[in-house]
Design a protein around this motif. Structure first.
Motif, mmCIF file in Angstrom:
data_model
loop_
_atom_site.group_PDB
_atom_site.id
_atom_site.type_symbol
_atom_site.label_atom_id
_atom_site.label_comp_id
_atom_site.label_asym_id
_atom_site.label_seq_id
_atom_site.Cartn_x
_atom_site.Cartn_y
_atom_site.Cartn_z
ATOM 1 N N THR A 53 48.931 39.551 36.744
ATOM 2 C CA THR A 53 48.239 39.831 37.998
ATOM 3 C C THR A 53 47.729 41.274 37.989
ATOM 4 O O THR A 53 48.397 42.169 37.509
ATOM 5 C CB THR A 53 49.185 39.643 39.196
ATOM 6 O OG1 THR A 53 50.424 40.235 38.848
ATOM 7 C CG2 THR A 53 49.390 38.194 39.516
ATOM 8 N N ASN A 54 46.552 41.454 38.568
ATOM 9 C CA ASN A 54 45.985 42.788 38.634
ATOM 10 C C ASN A 54 46.669 43.568 39.740
ATOM 11 O O ASN A 54 46.668 43.147 40.885
ATOM 12 C CB ASN A 54 44.492 42.717 38.942
ATOM 13 C CG ASN A 54 43.715 42.257 37.727
ATOM 14 O OD1 ASN A 54 44.181 42.391 36.597
ATOM 15 N ND2 ASN A 54 42.545 41.703 37.955
ATOM 16 N N ILE A 55 47.249 44.709 39.390
ATOM 17 C CA ILE A 55 47.849 45.532 40.436
ATOM 18 C C ILE A 55 46.787 46.422 41.064
ATOM 19 O O ILE A 55 46.758 46.621 42.265
ATOM 20 C CB ILE A 55 49.044 46.339 39.903
ATOM 21 C CG1 ILE A 55 49.768 47.018 41.062
ATOM 22 C CG2 ILE A 55 48.653 47.349 38.841
ATOM 23 C CD1 ILE A 55 51.168 47.358 40.774
ATOM 24 N N GLU A 87 40.336 47.042 35.567
ATOM 25 C CA GLU A 87 41.410 46.225 36.125
ATOM 26 C C GLU A 87 42.674 46.558 35.363
ATOM 27 O O GLU A 87 42.670 46.584 34.137
ATOM 28 C CB GLU A 87 41.098 44.733 35.945
ATOM 29 C CG GLU A 87 39.996 44.250 36.857
ATOM 30 C CD GLU A 87 39.607 42.806 36.557
ATOM 31 O OE1 GLU A 87 40.224 42.198 35.675
ATOM 32 O OE2 GLU A 87 38.687 42.327 37.218
ATOM 33 N N LYS A 116 46.682 45.558 34.889
ATOM 34 C CA LYS A 116 47.671 44.517 35.175
ATOM 35 C C LYS A 116 49.012 45.156 35.472
ATOM 36 O O LYS A 116 49.311 46.259 35.026
ATOM 37 C CB LYS A 116 47.775 43.569 33.984
ATOM 38 C CG LYS A 116 46.507 42.761 33.786
ATOM 39 C CD LYS A 116 46.722 41.562 32.905
ATOM 40 C CE LYS A 116 45.563 40.604 32.983
ATOM 41 N NZ LYS A 116 44.244 41.264 32.898
ATOM 42 N N LYS A 117 49.803 44.419 36.229
ATOM 43 C CA LYS A 117 51.115 44.894 36.629
ATOM 44 C C LYS A 117 51.959 45.217 35.398
ATOM 45 O O LYS A 117 52.034 44.416 34.467
ATOM 46 C CB LYS A 117 51.792 43.794 37.446
ATOM 47 C CG LYS A 117 52.720 44.320 38.495
ATOM 48 C CD LYS A 117 53.121 43.196 39.433
ATOM 49 C CE LYS A 117 53.928 43.728 40.582
ATOM 50 N NZ LYS A 117 54.227 42.668 41.540
ATOM 51 N N LEU A 125 44.251 47.564 45.734
ATOM 52 C CA LEU A 125 45.636 47.564 45.281
ATOM 53 C C LEU A 125 46.219 46.208 45.674
ATOM 54 O O LEU A 125 46.245 45.868 46.858
ATOM 55 C CB LEU A 125 46.413 48.704 45.946
ATOM 56 C CG LEU A 125 47.864 48.841 45.522
ATOM 57 C CD1 LEU A 125 47.982 49.437 44.148
ATOM 58 C CD2 LEU A 125 48.634 49.694 46.528
ATOM 59 N N ASN A 126 46.681 45.450 44.713
ATOM 60 C CA ASN A 126 47.137 44.079 44.950
ATOM 61 C C ASN A 126 46.109 43.289 45.758
ATOM 62 O O ASN A 126 46.455 42.538 46.671
ATOM 63 C CB ASN A 126 48.475 44.067 45.690
ATOM 64 C CG ASN A 126 49.551 44.761 44.890
ATOM 65 O OD1 ASN A 126 49.650 44.575 43.679
ATOM 66 N ND2 ASN A 126 50.344 45.589 45.556
ATOM 67 N N GLY A 127 44.846 43.514 45.494
ATOM 68 C CA GLY A 127 43.794 42.778 46.181
ATOM 69 C C GLY A 127 43.375 43.349 47.522
ATOM 70 O O GLY A 127 42.397 42.915 48.102
ATOM 71 N N GLU A 128 44.136 44.336 48.031
ATOM 72 C CA GLU A 128 43.791 44.940 49.327
ATOM 73 C C GLU A 128 43.004 46.229 49.100
ATOM 74 O O GLU A 128 43.405 47.042 48.269
ATOM 75 C CB GLU A 128 45.067 45.299 50.101
ATOM 76 C CG GLU A 128 46.028 44.155 50.309
ATOM 77 C CD GLU A 128 45.617 43.289 51.502
ATOM 78 O OE1 GLU A 128 45.145 43.869 52.499
ATOM 79 O OE2 GLU A 128 45.751 42.061 51.400
ATOM 80 N N GLN A 167 54.584 51.675 43.044
ATOM 81 C CA GLN A 167 54.051 50.529 42.311
ATOM 82 C C GLN A 167 53.282 51.006 41.088
ATOM 83 O O GLN A 167 53.208 50.317 40.077
ATOM 84 C CB GLN A 167 53.135 49.714 43.216
ATOM 85 C CG GLN A 167 53.900 49.078 44.363
ATOM 86 C CD GLN A 167 53.050 48.077 45.102
ATOM 87 O OE1 GLN A 167 52.136 47.492 44.551
ATOM 88 N NE2 GLN A 167 53.352 47.874 46.364
ATOM 89 N N THR A 222 53.889 50.250 36.637
ATOM 90 C CA THR A 222 52.597 50.431 35.983
ATOM 91 C C THR A 222 52.336 51.924 35.806
ATOM 92 O O THR A 222 52.473 52.686 36.750
ATOM 93 C CB THR A 222 51.485 49.824 36.869
ATOM 94 O OG1 THR A 222 51.863 48.501 37.211
ATOM 95 C CG2 THR A 222 50.157 49.832 36.145
#
Lengths: 478, 264
Positions: free
Chosen positions: A5-7, A30, A32-33, A67-70, A158, A191
């Motif tokens: 998953t992309n962090i 991008e 990744k975690k 960040l996490n999609g946000e 994170q 990360t």
């Protein structure tokens, strides 16, 4: 740690300053975690600016950070679950080590008993057990570095950002910390985004390297990818030592560069101008008759694990690494395995070649004096009684400096009067480029020149090359 | 023959002489006068006299009050000004700093005279608010001495420290309270000592603003004017003691600060 998953995602990030200077342009990434990503590039390439935008210290002029999609593009640094290890540590001098490390936890109103436990644990992680009460100025650079890491890591971010964290340490300490950081990354599963200008550091530590230059991403890939398959001449030159030659494809899987025709594995259309990259450790020195090209050894330097041997072939210089010693002045042959030749399609056809300095301290090429005083080329230098002095007043050893000339294809003119040219040769290749022809001239000095001309010449025409001195750009290499 | 050797030590001779003649000798004379009476006999009367006289004690308290209030006013005005100047990215920054320093180049009595005119115009008569006028006059006079050291410490501060605080989760106010303020403490301390100590003894401002109340400086002046050298010397000596005490105290705070003790 779950991979995949992309962090964090950077989308079309651009940072332009008020004066119009663009530090970063259209940067996409991008991460990744759990990855260890390194931004690698020379100073001023925009790597620190990018890091600062992820941390929240700088706002991008365009683009989005997720960040996490946000989206977090405009979030202030204190509201991001991201912590930074600063270049010069930035430890609070008015607090002791415990207070420095506890700073972030106190901001989060963590109960004291938990803070005490966490600080103790993180100090163990960085090998500074029992240092709580010590003040910052009693610590060595390496220890301060560890405290800075502990102060960031204790918050369990994170993402951990590291801005050239080892830059101020000596070589031995740096090597140790590289391994320790790598260990820490494995242990914590956080990360890491790491910024450095040290290619070796990047190759040693990273899962993924982002090579940057002039605000743009040049290449992204694993250390092996970046090293073995550089995307362009910049990356090839920046990562490790490289022999970089201009050349041309002369047939299927055949490339001509450095005065020889080599078999390669990259399938590029015949007639294309190319840049060929050969790593010094892939240059094989043999006897003159067995080599694809021949040359004379001009220097041998012992480097501990190997010898660095410079071979001059015609006007080309090839650097080789070998465990076997060679003798200066020895005639050798040079071979390269097809696998070890990395072919890139050249976008820039600028001709680069070496100039000579004659006995009278004049710049010359092929025996012709170029009407440019050396004092114009070497910044701040002056000449007195035939001796050159640099800006600080010490004598310049002209044997130790090399001057490279670069000239663009459109600035060279061909002439039938061969003796008028700075150098003569024959046309070994030509391609029609829509509004002009692009020629390759193989000279008597075993060099290939690229020349643009709107008129049609024939293959194998004997020509002289006219190169106006005012169109030449000179660079000094020590 | 012993030849005169020029060494580094010899360079200290003029300085040593200066110290002996202009610092040590007057101090010894001061101490001698403070502990003797008119007949040249040893006495502690000057000392006990100072602490038993309600007038002199009152003057001490009044001086202390004026100095304290002046210092507080200066600090309250200077800190925000210095902070804004040091942290802003204004191009005209140095010009503004200059504007604060410029009054120091104008003759001091001229400045106070000008202030006197303004205050008279605003208050009708200077006699109504002697304390306020004195504090105003002194604050006006000493403000640059407070601004400069604070400005210097804040502008020398590593910006990365503030970023580190923000990075570790501190908001703007928290970052200021936990990092900027404690780190500008050395500037505050030197500003305070540069304002507080002169404010305790500077009676010229009082005089010029027609404040008839005595402060320590004027008290000493009046003793000497009436040829009571012994009493005057004792007061000067006591003042010197207070100054020493104050200096030691501030140095203590500074040391503790650099050693990493939490102050706030």
């Amino acid at each position: 740690m779950e991979q995949g998953t992309n962090i964090i995602e950077l989308k079309h990030i651009t940072k332009t300053y008020k004066d119009g200077f663009s530090a970063v342009s259209d940067f996409n990434l991008e991460v990744k975690k759990g990855e260890f990503v390194t931004f690698l590039g020379p100073s001023g390439c925009g790597k620190t600016t990018t890091l600062r935008m992820i941390a929240g210290f700088d706002l991008p002029t365009e683009g989005e950070i997720l960040l996490n999609g946000e989206p977090i593009t405009a979030l202030p640094p204190n509201e991001r679950p991201i912590n930074t290890v600063f270049q010069r540590y930035a430890l609070f001098p008015h607090m002791n080590i415990y207070e420095n490390i506890a700073f972030g936890l106190r901001q989060k109103k963590t109960p004291k008993s938990i803070i005490v436990k966490k600080v103790k644990k993180v100090l163990e992680l960085v090998d500074l057990e029992g240092f709580e009460k010590r003040s910052i100025d009693t610590l060595s650079g390496g220890q301060q570095q560890r405290v800075a890491i502990a102060r960031a890591v204790v918050n369990e971010p994170q993402i951990l950002l590291l801005d050239e964290p080892l830059g101020a340490l000596d070589l031995k300490m740096r090597k140790e910390m590289q391994l320790e950081l790598k260990e820490m990354h494995k242990e914590l599963g956080i990360t890491f985004i790491y910024v450095t200008h040290d290619q070796e550091e990047a190759l040693t530590m990273s899962d993924k390297i982002v090579v940057m230059a002039e605000g743009k991403m040049q290449q992204i890939g694993t250390p092996e990818d970046i090293y073995n398959e550089p995307a362009n001449a910049f990356v090839a030159d920046f990562i490790g030592d490289s022999n970089i030659f201009n050349g041309i494809m002369t047939g299927k899987l055949k490339a001509r560069f450095c005065g020889g025709e080599f078999v390669c594995v990259d399938d590029v259309e015949t007639g294309t101008h190319i840049t060929a990259v050969v790593r010094p450790e892939d240059v094989v020195l043999t006897s003159p008759e067995k080599g694809k090209i021949r040359g004379i050894v001009t220097s041998v330097i012992f480097k501990g694990m190997h010898y660095e041997i410079t071979v001059e072939s015609g006007k080309n210089e090839i650097v080789a690494q070998s465990v076997n010693c060679a003798i200066v002045g020895e005639h050798v042959g040079v071979n390269v395995e097809p696998d070890n030749i990395h072919i890139m399609i050249a976008e820039d056809h600028t001709n680069i070649f070496a100039a000579e300095i004659n006995k009278n301290n004049e710049l010359a090429y092929n025996g012709t004096v170029l009407n440019v005083p050396l004092t114009n080329i070497i910044k701040g230098s002056r000449e007195e009684d035939g001796v050159l002095f640099d800006a600080s007043g010490s004598e310049i050893d002209l044997k130790k400096i090399r001057i490279k000339i670069s000239i663009r294809p459109q600035d060279i003119e061909m002439t039938d009067e061969q003796e008028d040219g700075l150098v003569k040769g024959y046309i070994s290749n030509l391609i029609y480029k829509g509004d002009h022809y692009s020629y390759v001239i193989h000279t008597d000095l075993e060099q290939d020149f690229v020349v643009d001309d709107e008129y049609l010449w024939n293959m194998d025409d004997q020509v002289g090359l006219l190169m106006p001195v005012e169109k030449m750009i000179f660079t000094v290499k020590k | 023959m012993h030849k005169f050797m020029f060494s580094r030590k010899n360079l200290g001779i003029p300085y040593g002489l200066f110290l002996a003649v202009f610092v040590m000798a007057p101090l010894l004379v001061l101490i001698y006068f403070a502990f003797t009476n008119g007949q040249g006999e040893f006495t502690l009367l000057n000392l006990t006299g100072f602490f038993s006289d309600p007038n002199t004690l009152g003057t001490l308290c009044y001086s202390f009050g004026i100095a304290a209030v002046t210092t507080a006013v200066c600090l309250l005005l200077a800190y925000p000004a210095a902070y804004i100047l040091a942290t802003s990215r204004l191009k005209a920054k140095s010009v503004i700093v200059l504007l604060f320093i410029m009054p120091m180049w104008i003759n001091f009595s001229l400045r106070i005279t000008a202030l006197k005119e303004i205050l008279t115009w605003a208050e009708g008569s200077l006699a109504y608010h002697p304390f306020l006028n004195t504090v105003l006059g002194m604050s006006y006079d000493f403000l640059p001495f407070m601004i400069l050291p604070i400005y210097t410490t804040i502008s020398k501060m590593d910006e990365a420290l503030l970023e580190a605080a923000r990075d570790l989760g501190a908001g703007g106010l928290q970052a200021f309270l936990k990092v900027t303020l404690p780190l500008s403490l050395p500037g505050i301390i030197s500003g305070v000592s540069m304002v507080f100590l002169p404010a305790m003894t500077n009676y010229v401002v009082l005089d010029m603003l027609y404040n008839s109340t005595y402060i320590m400086g004027s008290l000493i002046g009046s003793y000497f004017a009436s040829y009571n050298w012994h009493g005057g010397s004792m007061i000067a000596l006591i003042l010197l003691g207070i100054v020493c005490l104050f200096t030691l105290m501030t140095r203590g705070i500074e040391e503790e600060n650099t050693r990493g003790g939490m102050l706030l």
